[in-house]
Design an enzyme around this catalytic site. Structure first.
Site, PDB file in Angstrom:
ATOM      1  N   THR A 185      -1.880   4.505   2.655  1.00 45.33           N
ATOM      2  CA  THR A 185      -2.637   5.131   1.560  1.00 45.33           C
ATOM      3  C   THR A 185      -2.913   6.613   1.809  1.00 45.33           C
ATOM      4  OG1 THR A 185      -3.629   2.972   1.141  1.00 45.33           O
ATOM      5  CG2 THR A 185      -4.650   4.859   0.043  1.00 45.33           C
ATOM      6  N   GLU A 217     -10.476   6.897   1.688  1.00 45.39           N
ATOM      7  CA  GLU A 217     -10.027   5.505   1.574  1.00 45.39           C
ATOM      8  C   GLU A 217     -10.907   4.561   2.392  1.00 45.39           C
ATOM      9  OE1 GLU A 217      -6.286   2.504   2.412  1.00 45.39           O
ATOM     10  OE2 GLU A 217      -6.803   4.026   3.895  1.00 45.39           O
ATOM     11  N   SER A 237       0.813  -1.217   0.000  1.00 46.72           N
ATOM     12  CA  SER A 237       0.000   0.000   0.000  1.00 46.72           C
ATOM     13  C   SER A 237       0.850   1.273   0.000  1.00 46.72           C
ATOM     14  CB  SER A 237      -0.972   0.013   1.192  1.00 46.72           C
ATOM     15  OG  SER A 237      -2.017  -0.888   0.969  1.00 46.72           O
ATOM     16  N   ASP A 240      -9.120  -4.274   2.458  1.00 45.26           N
ATOM     17  CA  ASP A 240      -7.803  -4.927   2.462  1.00 45.26           C
ATOM     18  C   ASP A 240      -7.600  -5.797   3.701  1.00 45.26           C
ATOM     19  OD1 ASP A 240      -4.903  -5.113   1.611  1.00 45.26           O
ATOM     20  OD2 ASP A 240      -4.645  -4.043   3.497  1.00 45.26           O
TER      21      ASP A 240
HETATM   22 ZN   LIG Z   1      -2.840  -4.821   2.448  1.00 46.37          ZN
END
Ligand SMILES: [Zn+2]
Length: 469
Positions: A137, A262, A83, A267
């Site tokens: 991120t 985000e 990321s 994830d």
């Molecule tokens: Zn990840």
């Protein structure tokens, strides 16, 4: 008029004409589903349609956008990005090596993100996430650090950004620097730089929206991330509320805004191979996109919304043998694997010598196993083995994924449910699968052909009329 002058006039005429024709977005939404590959979206859409008994897809808001394409996500160092490099590519339009935040691979040269380009044009800027604000991120948009784990240094980069609105669960290392030394807390430093620290939505409601704001989870709750959507209770801060708050406070300016949102825990759920939780996270992210879309409907001539991902996580597959999809089975899962793991620990502490039937009853209540869902012989055997280890030999086993260490029984039970729900997983890590790109609004037509992740912010710069560095 001689021909030279005529050409000059023609050029001037065309230039003025084209600058009138080329509308630029005043409001830009850049929304990232972390780990959200095409199949995560597909799983979420098939699941929701299955709840209505349909063999179809129930579309998210963003998959109805008029423009959609897909992009590669490899980093400079690896075929599979993390990321850090993934967020960097999306934020600054340059590839770097895994683990780096908005710098070159050597960690020497800093790259300027499109959020900074927006700020330079007088736009207000917001950076928001469902995990911590210093996570890779969001960090890629406001920080420049050679290592994504330098959470303290990343947090302090908020000050140099001068951005207007930040939101997420909180900060991971507000008092510990990269050398693991205890140092001055970042919070008074952020306040000195003019930021108002808000803990929970009630604080936000009372705040002066024209101030520079940092919205976090309530004090004393989780600074690591917002709760998984599947585990949220009324009163828990969620991503759609954050997005609405960001829109409201960034609308205070008159030169428009750039807002990054985000959905960070798609994830995390995928790292744990927790299908139902991942599907709920996609719909939770979609709720945030819905807020942006409602804003777009009020300002269709001035708004651009991009929805994309930094990479895919887990190599999720929809369909694992039978031609009949059974994603509807996921509705039996009432809590995340993480919450289930905690619940099993609690169950064990109260029922040290529980029988196999008692454990089956417990798992049936939370996941529908053996009740609504047939458990395969193999899965039954694996779970029974884990039961014996834990409740007879009293040796607890855990199963570790990137963001969680879960009870072995919890992860085996979730695995059995996923298998029975037509969901398969390649690994507990990221993959190189294509990432989706969806666009609507001013300049959206530029997002149409196959892209590389760095093309996405570069195209934003192009339609916004910014000189990309
Ligand atoms: Zn990840």
């Amino acid at each position: 008029m001689n021909i030279k002058f005529f050409n000059l006039f023609l050029a001037l005429f065309l230039f003025i004409g084209s600058s009138f024709a080329q509308k630029q977005p005043k409001y830009i939404f850049f929304m990232i589903g972390d780990g959200m590959g095409l199949n995560q979206v597909q799983a979420a859409e098939v699941y929701k349609s299955s709840l209505e008994g349909k063999n179809s897809v129930y579309p998210t808001v963003f998959s109805q956008f008029p423009y959609a394409t897909f992009a590669t996500s490899h980093s400079l160092s690896h075929g599979v990005t993390d990321s850090g490099a993934g967020g960097t590519a999306l934020a600054v339009g340059y590839k770097t090596k895994n683990g780096v935040i908005a710098m070159d691979s050597a960690g020497v040269k800093s790259y300027k993100s499109i959020a900074y380009l927006a700020k330079e044009k007088g736009m207000k800027v917001g950076i928001t996430t469902s995990v911590s604000i210093d996570h890779a991120t969001p960090a890629s948009f406001f920080a420049n650090q050679p290592d994504r784990d330098m959470y303290y240094e990343i947090g302090l980069d908020i000050i140099k950004s001068k951005f207007d609105f930040f939101a997420g669960s909180g900060f991971l290392k507000p008092t510990t620097n990269a050398k693991k030394e205890e140092v001055a807390s970042i919070f008074p430093q952020l306040e000195k730089a003019g930021y108002k620290l808000l803990y929970g939505l009630d604080d936000y409601k009372k705040a002066n929206k024209a101030d520079k704001l940092i919205l976090m989870n309530k004090k004393g709750t989780d600074n690591v991330s917002l709760k998984y959507a599947i585990d949220q209770k009324p009163g828990d801060l969620n991503l759609a509320e954050i997005t609405s708050a960001a829109i409201e406070s960034l609308s205070q300016g008159d030169k428009g805004f750039f807002l990054m949102v985000e959905g960070g825990k798609i994830d995390w759920a995928c790292h744990s191979n927790d299908g139902a939780t991942a599907v709920h996270e996609v719909w939770d992210f979609n709720n945030a996109v819905q807020k942006a879309f409602e804003f777009y409907q009020k300002h269709p001539e001035e708004t651009l919304i991009i929805v994309t991902a930094d990479h895919e996580t887990g190599g999720i597959g929809v369909g694992n043998g039978s031609s009949t999809l059974r994603l509807k089975n996921l509705e039996n899962q009432k809590i995340s694997q993480e919450a289930l793991s905690a619940a099993i620990n609690e169950f064990r502490s109260k029922n040290e010598n529980a029988s196999w039937d008692q454990l089956k009853e417990f798992l049936g209540q939370h996941l529908g196993l053996w009740k609504a869902i047939k458990v395969s012989e193999d899965d039954n055997e694996d779970l029974h083995e884990a039961y014996k280890k834990s409740f007879i030999e009293h040796k607890n086993e855990t199963s570790k994924s990137l963001y969680a260490t879960n009870d072995k029984i919890a992860s085996l039970a979730i695995k059995a449910l996923n298998k029975a729900s037509s969901i398969s997983w390649a690994s507990g890590s990221h993959s190189a699968a294509y990432i989706p790109v969806y666009a609507i609004g001013v300049g959206a037509e530029q997002f149409h052909q196959k892209m590389d992740n760095v093309d996405i912010p570069r195209t934003v710069s192009k339609v916004a009329g910014w000189q990309h560095p």
